[in-house]
Design an enzyme around this catalytic site. Sequence first.
Site, PDB file in Angstrom:
ATOM      1  N   SER A 148       0.842  -1.192   0.000  1.00 17.37           N
ATOM      2  CA  SER A 148       0.000   0.000   0.000  1.00 17.37           C
ATOM      3  C   SER A 148       0.885   1.252   0.000  1.00 17.37           C
ATOM      4  O   SER A 148       1.741   1.392  -0.868  1.00 17.37           O
ATOM      5  CB  SER A 148      -0.958  -0.036   1.193  1.00 17.37           C
ATOM      6  OG  SER A 148      -1.943   0.959   1.075  1.00 17.37           O
ATOM      7  N   ASP A 190      -9.535  -3.244  -6.220  1.00 19.06           N
ATOM      8  CA  ASP A 190      -8.693  -2.294  -5.505  1.00 19.06           C
ATOM      9  C   ASP A 190      -8.579  -1.027  -6.346  1.00 19.06           C
ATOM     10  O   ASP A 190      -8.243  -1.088  -7.528  1.00 19.06           O
ATOM     11  CB  ASP A 190      -7.304  -2.908  -5.282  1.00 19.06           C
ATOM     12  CG  ASP A 190      -6.345  -1.982  -4.552  1.00 19.06           C
ATOM     13  OD1 ASP A 190      -6.787  -0.905  -4.085  1.00 19.06           O
ATOM     14  OD2 ASP A 190      -5.157  -2.340  -4.434  1.00 19.06           O
ATOM     15  N   HIS A 212      -7.972  -4.527  -1.697  1.00 19.39           N
ATOM     16  CA  HIS A 212      -6.877  -3.812  -1.051  1.00 19.39           C
ATOM     17  C   HIS A 212      -6.758  -4.226   0.418  1.00 19.39           C
ATOM     18  O   HIS A 212      -7.740  -4.282   1.142  1.00 19.39           O
ATOM     19  CB  HIS A 212      -7.086  -2.303  -1.139  1.00 19.39           C
ATOM     20  CG  HIS A 212      -5.873  -1.525  -0.745  1.00 19.39           C
ATOM     21  ND1 HIS A 212      -4.828  -1.278  -1.609  1.00 19.39           N
ATOM     22  CD2 HIS A 212      -5.509  -0.957   0.441  1.00 19.39           C
ATOM     23  CE1 HIS A 212      -3.885  -0.593  -0.996  1.00 19.39           C
ATOM     24  NE2 HIS A 212      -4.279  -0.390   0.254  1.00 19.39           N
TER      25      HIS A 212
END
Length: 392
Positions: A191, A345, A375
């Site tokens: 991320s 995502d 995600h």
Amino acid sequence: MELAYSLFTTAAEILIVSFTLPHLYLPIAKTKHKKPQPIKPCALPAQWPDQGHLQLISGLLCSKQGKILERLGFCSEIDFIRYTQDGKKLREDPKLFIKDLQFEDVPVRVYQPRVPSAGLRRGVIYFHGGGWMFGSISNTGMGYLGRWYRLAPEHKYPSQFRDCLTASIHFMKTAEDYGVDSACIIISGDSVGGNLAAAVCQALVSRSNFPKPLAQILIYPGLQAIDFYLPSYQQNCAVPLLYREHVISCCLKYLEKDVSVLENVMEGSHVPLDMKLKYGRWVNPDNIPEEFKIRSYKPHLPTSYSDEVYEVAKPALETTFSPLLAEDSIVSQLPLSYILTCEYDVLRDDGLLYKKRLEDSGVPVTWYHVKDGFHGVITFMETSPLHKMFPQ
């Protein structure tokens, strides 16, 4: 009355999430993917349907509870989420020595195998995710060197990038003190940790007379703040765990900017025409394979530019914030790369666009796409994917 309505809508969202998520993500446990070479990602746990769904719902409820407590004046949403995350610990691994150290005043956690090695080992530097505002090395358990960078909004951009770069340089200079070959160090993160890993990797390859990273591993990274209407942003704008509005909100809070311009930034009013023309070569829906445009995608009409919005969001266009915008002369020097993307995502297309840029620059890329993934999916696994990628 306004507070009561707000609490009612929040409670309704919690109920909807609780009842719908088990059905929304149930196919994850039933899908098998071909393992790519040369790096093999781990398989999803057998208990995924129960454990994964419960943890997913728990994470969403935590955010909603934080909003309620903030509206009631008890504490901020950020403080509440941090408090609940700090209580989550991974089980100890008896095969590892774990030490908390300081690298140039930057807190780090070093993981070393207990089993002695005849020679120098490979090393992995890992940066955790969490929107620059959450997370720590205490609840990740990934990598050879875990980095605990200072968090926003208390610490303003680019403090987080500088912390990560400082710790990486220190470790690479002193790698042999930890039994690691300085020529075999991998920079990684998930991320925003993937964002930091990409930016740090670009900074390292730009340094002369300094060891270059062996590889970079970017797990569903966020890499640009130019276009929030890419196919994945449109298709997954309201898919947990990361909504489109949350991405832009985190970006603005990370930059310590007024979130009132969120809608303007989403529409692209912060990007001058000359930058759109320059970066449009790299951040462009035309560079996304057609197979990823099938679900609910419509080309976004250009919006008018605003000097006021640009002045607020200007730092987001720097390469330390948006590594996808780096010049070709930097990208072409990057090492072997592994990029993981998830279908559901909003950041999926950032990874796809970076993959293309790297390949166009002659950088070897291993790409793995989780067709039913979303995600943050690896945070629901007790065993880190990096342990599977780099077995002893």
